[in-house]
Design a protein around this motif. Structure first.
Motif, PDB file in Angstrom:
ATOM      1  N   LEU A   1       3.684   5.890  -1.454  1.00 58.73           N
ATOM      2  CA  LEU A   1       3.592   4.562  -1.398  1.00 58.73           C
ATOM      3  C   LEU A   1       2.558   4.174  -0.115  1.00 58.73           C
ATOM      4  O   LEU A   1       1.594   3.530   0.107  1.00 58.73           O
ATOM      5  N   LYS A   2       3.174   4.801   1.254  1.00 56.93           N
ATOM      6  CA  LYS A   2       2.453   4.797   2.308  1.00 56.93           C
ATOM      7  C   LYS A   2       1.323   5.370   2.416  1.00 56.93           C
ATOM      8  O   LYS A   2       0.105   4.716   2.987  1.00 56.93           O
ATOM      9  N   THR A   3       0.964   6.556   2.016  1.00 58.06           N
ATOM     10  CA  THR A   3      -0.114   7.212   1.930  1.00 58.06           C
ATOM     11  C   THR A   3      -0.996   6.407   0.939  1.00 58.06           C
ATOM     12  O   THR A   3      -2.222   6.306   1.387  1.00 58.06           O
ATOM     13  N   GLU A   4      -0.567   6.114   0.039  1.00 60.78           N
ATOM     14  CA  GLU A   4      -1.466   5.141  -0.932  1.00 60.78           C
ATOM     15  C   GLU A   4      -2.062   3.746  -0.149  1.00 60.78           C
ATOM     16  O   GLU A   4      -3.278   3.697  -0.363  1.00 60.78           O
ATOM     17  N   ALA A   5      -1.258   3.162   0.658  1.00 61.09           N
ATOM     18  CA  ALA A   5      -1.850   1.963   1.203  1.00 61.09           C
ATOM     19  C   ALA A   5      -2.700   2.406   2.429  1.00 61.09           C
ATOM     20  O   ALA A   5      -3.691   1.856   2.605  1.00 61.09           O
ATOM     21  N   GLN A   6      -2.431   3.677   3.043  1.00 57.12           N
ATOM     22  CA  GLN A   6      -3.151   4.058   4.226  1.00 57.12           C
ATOM     23  C   GLN A   6      -4.780   4.553   3.576  1.00 57.12           C
ATOM     24  O   GLN A   6      -5.901   4.123   4.015  1.00 57.12           O
TER      25      GLN A   6
ATOM     26  N   ALA B   1      -8.362   2.437   4.621  1.00 60.50           N
ATOM     27  CA  ALA B   1      -9.489   3.339   4.862  1.00 60.50           C
ATOM     28  C   ALA B   1     -10.709   3.080   3.944  1.00 60.50           C
ATOM     29  O   ALA B   1     -11.938   2.639   4.100  1.00 60.50           O
ATOM     30  N   HIS B   2     -10.619   2.848   2.526  1.00 59.23           N
ATOM     31  CA  HIS B   2     -11.366   2.438   1.678  1.00 59.23           C
ATOM     32  C   HIS B   2     -12.223   1.123   1.821  1.00 59.23           C
ATOM     33  O   HIS B   2     -13.263   0.920   1.906  1.00 59.23           O
ATOM     34  N   ILE B   3     -11.098   0.097   2.254  1.00 63.15           N
ATOM     35  CA  ILE B   3     -11.639  -1.024   2.375  1.00 63.15           C
ATOM     36  C   ILE B   3     -12.428  -1.193   3.830  1.00 63.15           C
ATOM     37  O   ILE B   3     -13.651  -1.575   3.920  1.00 63.15           O
ATOM     38  N   SER B   4     -11.885  -0.505   4.827  1.00 66.73           N
ATOM     39  CA  SER B   4     -12.834  -0.332   6.061  1.00 66.73           C
ATOM     40  C   SER B   4     -14.021   0.177   5.974  1.00 66.73           C
ATOM     41  O   SER B   4     -15.185  -0.192   6.456  1.00 66.73           O
TER      42      SER B   4
END
Length: 69
Positions: free
Chosen positions: A19-24, A28-31
């Motif tokens: 879940l942490k990796t998916e959030a990261q 990154a995608h949003i950024s």
């Protein structure tokens, strides 16, 4: 969201890491999308788009004038 049944703390830790990796990845995608949108809205881009649109309309106007004279 479905309920997960975990058999050990290791399974819970693994799920938390996923879940942490998916959030990261999502951050990154949003950024990246934000940076792309910001660069598209830069002043030079806006001025270039407006100038291009005006030139296109002027050309169409001249063609229409020549056709209907």
């Amino acid at each position: 969201m479905s309920k997960n049944i975990y058999n050990s703390f290791e399974e819970i830790d693994l799920q938390l890491e996923i879940l942490k990796t998916e959030a990261q990845l999502e951050k990154a995608h949003i950024s990246q999308e934000y940076d792309a949108a910001r660069s598209q809205l830069s002043i030079f881009s806006v001025v270039g788009s407006v100038a291009g649109a005006m030139a296109k309309k002027a050309l169409i106007f001249r063609i229409m004038n020549k056709l209907f004279k």
